[in-house]
Design a protein around this motif. Structure first.
Motif, mmCIF file in Angstrom:
data_model
loop_
_atom_site.group_PDB
_atom_site.id
_atom_site.type_symbol
_atom_site.label_atom_id
_atom_site.label_comp_id
_atom_site.label_asym_id
_atom_site.label_seq_id
_atom_site.Cartn_x
_atom_site.Cartn_y
_atom_site.Cartn_z
ATOM 1 N N PRO A 322 49.391 16.963 5.214
ATOM 2 C CA PRO A 322 49.997 16.748 3.894
ATOM 3 C C PRO A 322 50.295 15.287 3.600
ATOM 4 O O PRO A 322 50.101 14.819 2.471
ATOM 5 N N ILE A 323 50.766 14.544 4.612
ATOM 6 C CA ILE A 323 51.049 13.130 4.406
ATOM 7 C C ILE A 323 49.757 12.366 4.111
ATOM 8 O O ILE A 323 49.706 11.511 3.225
ATOM 9 N N GLU A 324 48.689 12.674 4.841
ATOM 10 C CA GLU A 324 47.411 12.001 4.625
ATOM 11 C C GLU A 324 46.876 12.261 3.217
ATOM 12 O O GLU A 324 46.386 11.347 2.547
ATOM 13 N N LEU A 356 52.234 1.412 3.614
ATOM 14 C CA LEU A 356 51.364 1.568 4.778
ATOM 15 C C LEU A 356 52.109 1.240 6.064
ATOM 16 O O LEU A 356 51.980 1.950 7.074
ATOM 17 N N TYR A 357 52.910 0.174 6.042
ATOM 18 C CA TYR A 357 53.708 -0.197 7.219
ATOM 19 C C TYR A 357 54.659 0.934 7.620
ATOM 20 O O TYR A 357 54.737 1.318 8.793
ATOM 21 N N GLN A 358 55.399 1.460 6.642
ATOM 22 C CA GLN A 358 56.366 2.518 6.938
ATOM 23 C C GLN A 358 55.675 3.796 7.404
ATOM 24 O O GLN A 358 56.169 4.488 8.304
ATOM 25 N N LEU A 359 54.527 4.117 6.798
ATOM 26 C CA LEU A 359 53.789 5.307 7.208
ATOM 27 C C LEU A 359 53.335 5.193 8.661
ATOM 28 O O LEU A 359 53.477 6.137 9.451
ATOM 29 N N LEU A 360 52.760 4.048 9.018
ATOM 30 C CA LEU A 360 52.293 3.854 10.393
ATOM 31 C C LEU A 360 53.452 3.937 11.378
ATOM 32 O O LEU A 360 53.326 4.531 12.456
ATOM 33 N N ARG A 361 54.583 3.364 11.018
ATOM 34 C CA ARG A 361 55.747 3.372 11.912
ATOM 35 C C ARG A 361 56.268 4.795 12.121
ATOM 36 O O ARG A 361 56.534 5.212 13.256
ATOM 37 N N CYS A 362 56.399 5.543 11.029
ATOM 38 C CA CYS A 362 56.912 6.912 11.140
ATOM 39 C C CYS A 362 55.931 7.824 11.883
ATOM 40 O O CYS A 362 56.318 8.601 12.765
ATOM 41 N N ALA A 410 47.243 11.324 14.673
ATOM 42 C CA ALA A 410 48.212 10.913 13.663
ATOM 43 C C ALA A 410 47.942 9.495 13.183
ATOM 44 O O ALA A 410 47.905 9.215 11.978
ATOM 45 N N VAL A 411 47.732 8.589 14.111
ATOM 46 C CA VAL A 411 47.482 7.195 13.746
ATOM 47 C C VAL A 411 46.152 7.058 13.014
ATOM 48 O O VAL A 411 46.039 6.371 11.995
ATOM 49 N N ASN A 412 45.126 7.737 13.515
ATOM 50 C CA ASN A 412 43.814 7.662 12.876
ATOM 51 C C ASN A 412 43.856 8.222 11.456
ATOM 52 O O ASN A 412 43.192 7.696 10.550
ATOM 53 N N GLY A 413 44.634 9.264 11.241
ATOM 54 C CA GLY A 413 44.701 9.879 9.922
ATOM 55 C C GLY A 413 45.158 8.904 8.853
ATOM 56 O O GLY A 413 44.560 8.820 7.775
ATOM 57 N N ILE A 414 46.218 8.124 9.143
ATOM 58 C CA ILE A 414 46.744 7.188 8.150
ATOM 59 C C ILE A 414 45.842 5.966 7.995
ATOM 60 O O ILE A 414 45.550 5.524 6.873
ATOM 61 N N THR A 415 45.381 5.393 9.104
ATOM 62 C CA THR A 415 44.551 4.187 9.008
ATOM 63 C C THR A 415 43.222 4.483 8.313
ATOM 64 O O THR A 415 42.767 3.715 7.459
ATOM 65 N N GLU A 416 42.602 5.599 8.660
ATOM 66 C CA GLU A 416 41.326 5.954 8.031
ATOM 67 C C GLU A 416 41.521 6.386 6.585
ATOM 68 O O GLU A 416 40.652 6.174 5.733
ATOM 69 N N TRP A 489 49.925 -3.538 9.821
ATOM 70 C CA TRP A 489 49.584 -2.976 11.125
ATOM 71 C C TRP A 489 50.726 -3.080 12.135
ATOM 72 O O TRP A 489 50.711 -2.411 13.163
ATOM 73 N N ASN A 490 51.723 -3.916 11.851
ATOM 74 C CA ASN A 490 52.881 -4.004 12.753
ATOM 75 C C ASN A 490 53.673 -2.701 12.790
ATOM 76 O O ASN A 490 54.529 -2.517 13.666
ATOM 77 N N GLY A 491 53.399 -1.812 11.844
ATOM 78 C CA GLY A 491 54.067 -0.520 11.858
ATOM 79 C C GLY A 491 53.731 0.325 13.080
ATOM 80 O O GLY A 491 54.416 1.308 13.374
ATOM 81 N N LEU A 492 52.667 -0.045 13.807
ATOM 82 C CA LEU A 492 52.294 0.690 15.019
ATOM 83 C C LEU A 492 53.215 0.389 16.198
ATOM 84 O O LEU A 492 53.067 0.993 17.265
ATOM 85 N N LEU A 493 54.148 -0.558 16.027
ATOM 86 C CA LEU A 493 55.063 -0.927 17.114
ATOM 87 C C LEU A 493 56.459 -0.388 16.838
ATOM 88 O O LEU A 493 57.217 -0.974 16.067
ATOM 89 N N PRO A 494 56.840 0.750 17.439
ATOM 90 C CA PRO A 494 58.199 1.285 17.246
ATOM 91 C C PRO A 494 59.249 0.347 17.820
ATOM 92 O O PRO A 494 58.951 -0.558 18.609
ATOM 93 N N GLY A 495 60.512 0.598 17.456
ATOM 94 C CA GLY A 495 61.605 -0.238 17.922
ATOM 95 C C GLY A 495 61.901 -0.053 19.398
ATOM 96 O O GLY A 495 61.612 1.001 19.984
ATOM 97 N N PRO A 496 62.485 -1.050 20.064
ATOM 98 C CA PRO A 496 62.746 -0.985 21.512
ATOM 99 C C PRO A 496 63.754 0.093 21.899
ATOM 100 O O PRO A 496 63.594 0.754 22.932
#
Length: 562
Positions: A322-324, A356-362, A410-416, A489-496
């Motif tokens: 649904p998000i995609e 896009l940043y927020q989507l990748l992060r979530c 999940a990651v491929n779905g948003i980037t593609e 693309w920095n959204g692929l890095l979650p917080g510490p």
């Protein structure tokens, strides 16, 4: 305009997630009940062989048309779009006959000891696919004019009709599962078709009665003047003045004076998506094609693999898909395909980069949570779903490896999704060549890995495939924004804090799985619940801005209702 597109996309995604979770839970429980009455070999025939036929026909018949016709819908000449969409019916009919023949006379059919109704199942799938094509013009109009709830409700009705037809028939005649499957398939398609036509019949009738602006017998669908709805005022489906259809006849193909019958730029875009779709279908359903064409697994093994695959992909169906879909629509409206980023509306580009940043992060955080807890709770999930018979064999290992595939999916779905929504025709064609290389590589790797490792090989091959596609899409995004200050693309890095908490939770649940699962399953489940809440708290702490924004939106919406 961007805010309304974003709002509608988010609304669409949220409705999809809520409704699909609710009603998929019902079907999940019913399917678990059916597993205790149907052999796993029959499950393999229905869920692998027959549903692969349905997926192949539907995807090749409609996916390219949907993606092409959802680009810049405010600029459409709707009579041309409707004429183009009706080409799906003859295309689907040809594909149904072609693939139906292959499924019946080329592939190895299941033995009569498994089922005697395989031929009926094949033709039932073909007929149901053709029936669904007759409502595609209405489906696309609903998507283009932001009928956010309609698609969710109709998809839910389709699932319910199919499930609640199939289950009673199974209980009545457990040995004729394929017959029950066939009846449920055709009945659900007919209800789905009638639902769309009935809805738009009454919707257009209400427009005539309430607005008085559409005269009886006069079509508002002008072939020489494309409709340009005012999206700034649009809320859900309340936009009577802009809706360009005055009767159900406007959804049928028509002759257009002084203009081509179809928009040829859309035809070219559709053809690009169609070529890409063939390759994407092979990549998406690659393991099922290998199972079907090369018989590397028996129907019993296919049934076990399918059960595990369905459980493992619950997150993909409930949340990611649904998000995609909503993200694709949003990006396709906000970003112009053939124009460089610097020459486009700066406000739209800034907002879309942030989205896009927020989507990748979530999405990345959700995938990591599924991977971490899936390693420790795969066995418990299989036990609750199918009993001891699912945890005695390779099921738990298959499920654990599948959790890794879910993260990559999940990651491929948003980037593609972003890449497909913003590539121009030339870039799409180049992407098709890459997909061709990946398709051949994926099939070869699947065959080799499956020969060596069985069902696990399919999942590992899929992980390799997803990784390659992610790298390509990320490279496209990098090139798209390389001359700007945006780095989505920095959204692929979650917080510490989130990562540390997740690691500790993974260690605790792994120890619990080893020592508590056999004798204290409930305590094992409670430990998982407690650690999950802790991880969720760590994520909320690091995403305070996003969480507070969501809370504000929810409160504002609640006040409006009051």
């Amino acid at each position: 305009m961007g805010k309304n597109y974003l709002k509608s996309s988010l609304q669409n995604a949220s409705f999809n997630i809520v409704f699909q979770v609710l009603f998929r839970c019902v079907t999940f429980i019913l399917n678990a009940f059916v597993l205790r009455h149907v052999s796993q070999a029959v499950v393999g025939v229905m869920n692998v062989r027959l549903l692969l036929l349905e997926s192949t026909i539907l995807f090749l018949s409609r996916e390219a048309f949907r993606r092409a016709c959802l680009s810049k819908t405010s600029e459409h000449n709707w009579p041309q779009v409707i004429n183009l969409l009706w080409l799906m019916v003859p295309l689907c009919s040809i594909l149904s006959v072609f693939f139906g023949y292959i499924w019946l006379y080329v592939l190895v059919a299941p033995s009569t000891s498994i089922t005697e109704h395989y031929t009926l199942g094949v033709w039932a799938i073909c007929v149901s696919c053709i029936i669904e094509m007759f409502c595609e013009p209405l489906y696309l109009a609903a998507q283009a004019f932001l009928f956010v709830r309609l698609k969710v409700v109709m998809d839910t009705i389709y699932i319910l009709v199919r499930t609640f037809t199939f289950v009673p028939l199974i209980l009545y005649q457990p040995n004729e599962a394929v017959v029950a499957f066939s009846v449920a398939q055709i009945l659900a398609a007919l209800v789905y078709l009638c639902g769309y036509y009935i809805y738009f019949y009454f919707y257009i009738k209400n427009l005539r009665n309430e607005s008085g602006k559409v005269k009886d017998g006069t079509s508002s669908l002008s072939p020489n003047k494309p409709s340009k709805p005012n999206y700034d005022r649009r809320e859900s489906i309340d936009f009577e003045e802009e809706f360009p259809f005055s009767s159900l006849a406007d959804f049928l193909p028509s002759r257009i004076e002084n203009e081509p019958p179809v928009n040829y730029s859309l035809v070219n875009l559709t053809w690009s998506f169609f070529k890409q779709g063939i390759l994407k279908q092979i990549l998406t359903e690659g393991e099922r094609y290998v199972m079907t064409l090369f018989s590397v697994l028996t129907f019993y093994e296919q049934g076990v693999y399918d059960i595990v695959n369905n459980l493992g992909s619950l997150a993909a169906r409930f949340i990611f898909r649904p998000i995609e879909d909503s993200a694709y629509f949003y990006f396709s409206q906000m970003i112009t395909r053939d124009t460089p980023i610097k020459e486009q509306n700066p406000k739209h580009i800034s907002e879309s980069a942030n989205v896009l940043y927020q989507l990748l992060r979530c999405i990345c955080c959700i995938g990591l949570v599924i991977l971490t807890f899936g390693l420790s709770y795969s066995k418990l999930l299989l036990f609750l779903y199918g009993g001891e018979k699912l945890i005695d064999g390779p099921g738990p290992l298959l499920m654990r490896v599948h959790c890794l595939a879910v993260l990559l999916l999940a990651v491929n779905g948003i980037t593609e999704c972003y890449a497909n929504a913003t590539m121009n025709t030339a870039q799409l064609d180049r992407f098709n060549y890459l997909m061709a290389i990946l398709s051949v590589s994926f099939l070869c790797i699947s065959w080799v890995f499956t020969t060596l490792m069985g069902g696990v090989g399919f999942i590992l091959a899929n992980c390799c495939n997803m990784s390659a596609r992610i790298l390509h899409s990320m490279w496209f995004i990098h090139l798209r924004y390389k001359d700007t200050d945006y780095k989505p693309w920095n959204g692929l890095l979650p917080g510490p804090y989130f990562l540390v908490t997740l690691f500790v939770a993974g260690c605790i649940t792994a120890i619990s799985d080893i020592y508590l699962f056999d004798r204290h399953k409930f305590i094992h489940l409670l430990i998982g619940g407690f650690t999950f809440i802790t991880v969720l708290g760590a994520w909320a702490y690091e995403e305070k801005t996003l969480v507070s924004l969501a809370v504000q939106k929810f409160r504002a919406k609640s006040k409006k209702k009051d």
